[in-house]
Design a protein around this motif. Structure first.
Motif, PDB file in Angstrom:
ATOM      1  N   LYS A  62      35.887  27.405  62.450  1.00 30.67           N
ATOM      2  CA  LYS A  62      37.255  27.936  62.554  1.00 30.67           C
ATOM      3  C   LYS A  62      37.457  28.863  63.754  1.00 30.67           C
ATOM      4  O   LYS A  62      38.594  29.158  64.122  1.00 30.67           O
ATOM      5  CB  LYS A  62      37.621  28.701  61.271  1.00 30.67           C
ATOM      6  N   CYS A  63      36.377  29.365  64.337  1.00 32.75           N
ATOM      7  CA  CYS A  63      36.517  30.288  65.475  1.00 32.75           C
ATOM      8  C   CYS A  63      37.339  29.621  66.582  1.00 32.75           C
ATOM      9  O   CYS A  63      37.041  28.510  67.010  1.00 32.75           O
ATOM     10  CB  CYS A  63      35.129  30.670  65.997  1.00 32.75           C
ATOM     11  N   PRO A  64      38.391  30.289  67.086  1.00 35.57           N
ATOM     12  CA  PRO A  64      39.260  29.654  68.092  1.00 35.57           C
ATOM     13  C   PRO A  64      38.700  29.731  69.510  1.00 35.57           C
ATOM     14  O   PRO A  64      39.268  29.132  70.428  1.00 35.57           O
ATOM     15  CB  PRO A  64      40.547  30.477  67.985  1.00 35.57           C
ATOM     16  N   ASN A 122      32.461  37.307  74.559  1.00 35.64           N
ATOM     17  CA  ASN A 122      33.533  36.313  74.529  1.00 35.64           C
ATOM     18  C   ASN A 122      34.393  36.359  73.265  1.00 35.64           C
ATOM     19  O   ASN A 122      35.434  35.703  73.201  1.00 35.64           O
ATOM     20  CB  ASN A 122      32.927  34.905  74.684  1.00 35.64           C
ATOM     21  N   CYS A 123      33.968  37.082  72.258  1.00 33.62           N
ATOM     22  CA  CYS A 123      34.699  37.126  70.988  1.00 33.62           C
ATOM     23  C   CYS A 123      36.049  37.844  71.183  1.00 33.62           C
ATOM     24  O   CYS A 123      36.124  38.910  71.791  1.00 33.62           O
ATOM     25  CB  CYS A 123      33.833  37.869  69.967  1.00 33.62           C
ATOM     26  N   ARG A 124      37.127  37.227  70.629  1.00 35.74           N
ATOM     27  CA  ARG A 124      38.474  37.806  70.792  1.00 35.74           C
ATOM     28  C   ARG A 124      38.567  39.174  70.131  1.00 35.74           C
ATOM     29  O   ARG A 124      39.226  40.069  70.634  1.00 35.74           O
ATOM     30  CB  ARG A 124      39.519  36.895  70.145  1.00 35.74           C
ATOM     31  N   TYR A 125      37.912  39.309  68.977  1.00 39.06           N
ATOM     32  CA  TYR A 125      37.996  40.593  68.274  1.00 39.06           C
ATOM     33  C   TYR A 125      37.395  41.704  69.143  1.00 39.06           C
ATOM     34  O   TYR A 125      37.982  42.767  69.295  1.00 39.06           O
ATOM     35  CB  TYR A 125      37.276  40.511  66.919  1.00 39.06           C
ATOM     36  N   LYS A 161      41.831  41.858  68.060  1.00 36.25           N
ATOM     37  CA  LYS A 161      42.569  40.936  67.168  1.00 36.25           C
ATOM     38  C   LYS A 161      41.724  39.695  66.898  1.00 36.25           C
ATOM     39  O   LYS A 161      40.772  39.429  67.603  1.00 36.25           O
ATOM     40  CB  LYS A 161      43.875  40.538  67.838  1.00 36.25           C
ATOM     41  N   CYS A 162      42.107  38.926  65.897  1.00 40.23           N
ATOM     42  CA  CYS A 162      41.480  37.665  65.488  1.00 40.23           C
ATOM     43  C   CYS A 162      40.838  37.822  64.114  1.00 40.23           C
ATOM     44  O   CYS A 162      41.496  37.662  63.109  1.00 40.23           O
ATOM     45  CB  CYS A 162      40.471  37.140  66.512  1.00 40.23           C
ATOM     46  N   MET A 163      39.580  38.151  64.057  1.00 41.01           N
ATOM     47  CA  MET A 163      38.841  38.365  62.791  1.00 41.01           C
ATOM     48  C   MET A 163      38.870  37.142  61.865  1.00 41.01           C
ATOM     49  O   MET A 163      38.659  37.268  60.650  1.00 41.01           O
ATOM     50  CB  MET A 163      39.386  39.595  62.046  1.00 41.01           C
ATOM     51  N   VAL A 164      39.124  35.967  62.461  1.00 36.80           N
ATOM     52  CA  VAL A 164      39.186  34.740  61.661  1.00 36.80           C
ATOM     53  C   VAL A 164      37.889  34.539  60.885  1.00 36.80           C
ATOM     54  O   VAL A 164      37.889  34.254  59.686  1.00 36.80           O
ATOM     55  CB  VAL A 164      39.472  33.520  62.578  1.00 36.80           C
ATOM     56  N   CYS A 165      36.753  34.717  61.584  1.00 39.20           N
ATOM     57  CA  CYS A 165      35.470  34.457  60.927  1.00 39.20           C
ATOM     58  C   CYS A 165      35.243  35.385  59.746  1.00 39.20           C
ATOM     59  O   CYS A 165      34.765  34.965  58.692  1.00 39.20           O
ATOM     60  CB  CYS A 165      34.326  34.555  61.931  1.00 39.20           C
ATOM     61  N   GLN A 166      35.654  36.655  59.914  1.00 40.53           N
ATOM     62  CA  GLN A 166      35.427  37.597  58.816  1.00 40.53           C
ATOM     63  C   GLN A 166      36.309  37.241  57.615  1.00 40.53           C
ATOM     64  O   GLN A 166      35.863  37.275  56.467  1.00 40.53           O
ATOM     65  CB  GLN A 166      35.710  39.027  59.277  1.00 40.53           C
TER      66      GLN A 166
HETATM   67  S1  SF4 Z   1      36.341  37.317  65.644  1.00 35.94           S
HETATM   68 FE1  SF4 Z   1      35.095  35.670  64.898  1.00 35.94          FE
HETATM   69  S2  SF4 Z   1      36.458  33.953  64.951  1.00 35.94           S
HETATM   70 FE2  SF4 Z   1      37.407  35.484  66.224  1.00 35.94          FE
HETATM   71  S3  SF4 Z   1      36.673  34.997  68.279  1.00 35.94           S
HETATM   72 FE3  SF4 Z   1      35.290  36.498  67.421  1.00 35.94          FE
HETATM   73  S4  SF4 Z   1      33.666  35.228  66.574  1.00 35.94           S
HETATM   74 FE4  SF4 Z   1      35.392  33.879  66.868  1.00 35.94          FE
END
Ligand code: SF4
Ligand SMILES: Cc1cc2nc3c(=O)[nH]c(=O)nc-3n(C[C@H](O)[C@H](O)[C@H](O)COP(=O)(O)OP(=O)(O)OC[C@H]3O[C@@H](n4cnc5c(N)ncnc54)[C@H](O)[C@@H]3O)c2cc1C
Ligand code: SF4
Length: 659
Positions: free
Chosen positions: A252-254, A289-292, A297-302
């Protein structure tokens, strides 16, 4: 009165062809303190040693000089011989009349003169030798393996099978090393993953093995049997005790970035495992490279992780563990040819390295095993392979042979012919070196059965014309220029040392060569040991090696470790530095000079003019000191002296030569 015996060895004709051994023995008989002198064909042989033992008894010798090969070769042999004749083994001196004399002097008369001088010096020194005794240190029964490639895994499995606890510290998120990137393996063409992944799983499941991945060595202190190693556990951002490796997060990580494992030919997510069969199969977050981590922002993985394993607050952790022995198995890198611009690597996308080619032909690679050009994903019909790219090239600072490229290029060309029936595989080469079991047969099959075309000669230029790569070179056997219109070019780039190899060697405290490959204690007789006791080498970190050689060396290193850990304590060499506290000024210069971190300062109390004074003096750790002698020359007060090589002994040698 000292009673010295002198024994001159012919070493077959190695010494005798440029040194008149009889004359040396006769002359030595006249030196002060010498009561017996003789020569013999092979002094190290059983009968040769009997000559020494009998002479010790018969002539009541209390010290001896053996003039033969380098002490690195046979000093232990002659020490044992003395011990069995009842003498202290440190009352031996060796004069090196082979490497230092017969091998370097063509003239017999001059060679003989020099041999006489060398023996005279050894006699002058041995007279001043004093008996030395070994002490013992306890052995901590746990081993550390640095690097989790095939060499590290094999060494760990062997040590663990022998019953010892072993930790594999691997800097990447998974063990496996380069072999995990390789498709099929020469000379048998069995699938690399099929033979590697069971070993990776065995290592993960072994009750005596701890996998410490995504971690690096921060600091090493201590000495053989008692190393204190500080390990940095890099923040994974994932709690491995909660993570089940379900893969929801990385699906799911964008964020997509180029995958290091796929060498830029594929992508991975910001939260990732390097490859599907990774061990452990637990991801890490690439914080760069992680958006969070970049935007908050993001936190999709969590949000999506079903076990709540994603933890952005994790920080690097330091842990210090004690080990008895260390195996270094950090492998190799590939020479970055793009810096030279030669052959268009880095400029033309269809000029790739051999390791990138492994990913292209790999069923779990970015093209699912179909050979496709990186530029347009078309199937290439004509592929040119160039060997010795960087290797055996003094101008590029890599004069050595990379040892694996001849074989993996034959493998690549064979696989091209197997996978693309109407293809042409052309190999430009300088030599074909196949010095392994079934290697020559493998290469011959590539030529005879698969029709791989070998062109002896150097490629001078590669340039793009339309969607083709024009490869120009010379066929040196036919003596004519050749030009090939290729769809893809594969470079067999040199195996080089890891970029951080020097740093690691300095941290652990062992030596490395001019190419940053780690140095073994002796190239023939101690190929897996380093000069630092308790530190062993395995695999390609010592020099270019294929898998069979890496595995054999790993098992050899493991055998050494098991030999060491099987003892409760071990004897230490008495030829170490000693401090004369009465003249030590406590300046501490020796501390920075000692390459083994063996010297420290301590406070002593003394009475001066009736008053109690405290002052600092140097103190040598007997377990750490390797007897290199660096401190003794650095000490301005002459407070440090190397036992067995005291200033008095060295000056006696100089006097014997000059006076
Ligand atoms: S917060 Fe998780 S899902 Fe979002 S970019 Fe970082 S690793 Fe990927
Ligand atoms: C294109 C190509 C094809 C090949 N094909 C074949 C083949 O078909 N058959 C064959 O026999 N051989 C082949 N080889 C050779 C083979 O890859 C090597 O022999 C083998 O990988 C050596 O294993 P190793 O464990 O010594 O090193 P590596 O595989 O390099 O493993 C070293 C490990 O140590 C880790 N590491 C490095 N530095 C540190 C550090 N400071 N701290 C902690 N960990 C660290 C690395 O991340 C890595 O996991 C090929 C090589 C290439 C380049
Ligand atoms: S001899 Fe001196 S410099 Fe060399 S290891 Fe021993 S203490 Fe260190």
């Amino acid at each position: 009165m000292k009673r010295v015996g002198v024994f001159i060895c012919h070493c077959g004709t190695n010494i005798a062809h440029t040194v008149d051994c009889e004359k040396v023995a006769k002359t030595a008989a006249e030196f002060p303190h010498v009561v017996f002198s003789t020569d013999y064909k092979y002094m190290c042989s059983e009968p040769g040693q009997m000559v020494i033992k009998n002479a010790i008894k018969e002539h009541k010798l209390d010290r001896i000089v053996v003039a033969s090969c380098s002490p690195r070769m046979h000093e232990p042999t002659f020490r044992k011989c003395m011990e069995s004749a009842g003498l202290n083994p440190y009352l031996l001196e060796m004069a090196n009349i082979r490497e230092h004399c017969s091998w370097v002097h063509p003239d017999k008369e001059k060679g003989t003169e020099k041999a006489i001088d060398l023996v005279k010096m050894a006699v002058a020194k041995v007279v001043k030798n004093t008996p030395l005794t070994r002490s013992s240190i306890p052995i901590h029964k746990r081993a550390l393996v640095i690097g989790g490639g095939i060499a590290g895994i094999q060494a760990a499995l062997d040590i663990a099978d022998a019953g010892y606890v072993v930790d594999i510290v691997e800097k990447e998120p998974s063990i496996g090393g380069r072999m995990a990137q390789v498709d099929k393996t020469f000379p048998t063409l069995d699938c690399s993953a099929c033979i590697l992944t069971p070993k990776m799983v065995d290592a993960a499941q072994h009750p005596n093995i701890n996998l410490v991945t995504y971690s690096e060595i921060e600091k090493v202190e201590g000495y053989v049997g008692n190393f204190e190693v500080t390990i940095r556990h890099k923040a994974r951002s994932v709690d491995v005790s909660k993570c089940t490796g379900c893969g929801t997060c990385w699906e799911k990580c964008p964020t997509k970035v180029a995958s290091e494992f796929e060498l830029g030919l594929g992508t991975r997510k910001a939260i990732y495992t390097p490859f599907p069969q990774a061990v452990p199969n637990k991801p890490v977050i690439d914080r760069d490279n992680c958006r969070y981590f970049k935007t908050g922002k993001c936190m999709v993985c969590q949000k999506l992780c079903p076990t709540g394993a994603v933890d952005y607050t994790q920080e690097d952790q330091l842990e210090t563990i004690r080990y008895g022995a260390i195996v270094v198995a950090t492998g190799f890198d590939l020479f970055d040819h793009s810096v030279y611009g030669e052959y268009g690597y880095g400029k033309y996308p269809d000029v790739i390295t051999g390791l990138q080619f492994e990913r292209l032909i790999n069923a779990s690679g970015p093209t699912a095993g179909k050979i496709k050009r990186p530029s347009d994903h078309k199937e290439p019909k004509t592929i040119v392979f160039i060997k010795c790219v960087g290797s055996r090239d003094e101008a590029k600072g890599k004069p050595y042979c990379s040892k694996t490229c001849c074989m993996y290029t034959a493998k690549h060309a064979t696989l091209v012919k197997e996978k693309i029936k109407d293809s042409q595989a052309i190999v430009f080469y300088m030599d074909v070196r196949t010095p392994g079991k079934n290697y020559e047969e493998f290469y011959q099959r590539a030529v005879d059965e698969y029709g791989v075309q070998y062109v002896r000669g150097r490629v001078s230029k590669i340039y793009q014309k339309g969607d083709k790569l024009i490869v120009k070179g010379e066929d040196t056997l036919l003596g004519k220029q050749v030009e090939v219109e290729a769809d893809m070019v594969v470079l067999a780039t040199a195996m080089v040392a890891r970029s951080d190899a020097g740093d690691l060697a300095r941290k652990v405290g062992f030596s490395y060569d001019q190419h940053d490959f780690f140095t073994e204690a002796h190239p023939k007789l101690r190929p897996v040991e380093t000069h630092t006791a308790g530190v062993y080498l395995a695999g390609a970190c010592q020099g270019p090696k294929d898998i069979p050689d890496s595995v054999s060396q790993a098992s050899a290193a493991a055998a050494k470790v098991c030999g060491l850990l099987s003892k409760n304590e071990m004897a230490t060499e008495p030829i170490i530095s000693a401090v004369n506290e009465s003249i030590c000024s406590g300046c501490g210069l020796c501390i920075s000079i000692c390459p083994y971190k063996a010297i420290d300062l301590k406070t002593i109390t003394e009475r001066v003019h009736g008053k109690i004074h405290e002052r600092q003096v140097a103190t040598v750790n007997n377990g750490l000191c390797q007897g290199c002698g660096a401190c003794t020359v650095a000490c301005r007060s002459s407070a440090l002296n190397l036992r067995g090589f005291t200033n008095e002994q060295i000056l006696a040698e100089v006097d014997a030569l000059c006076l």
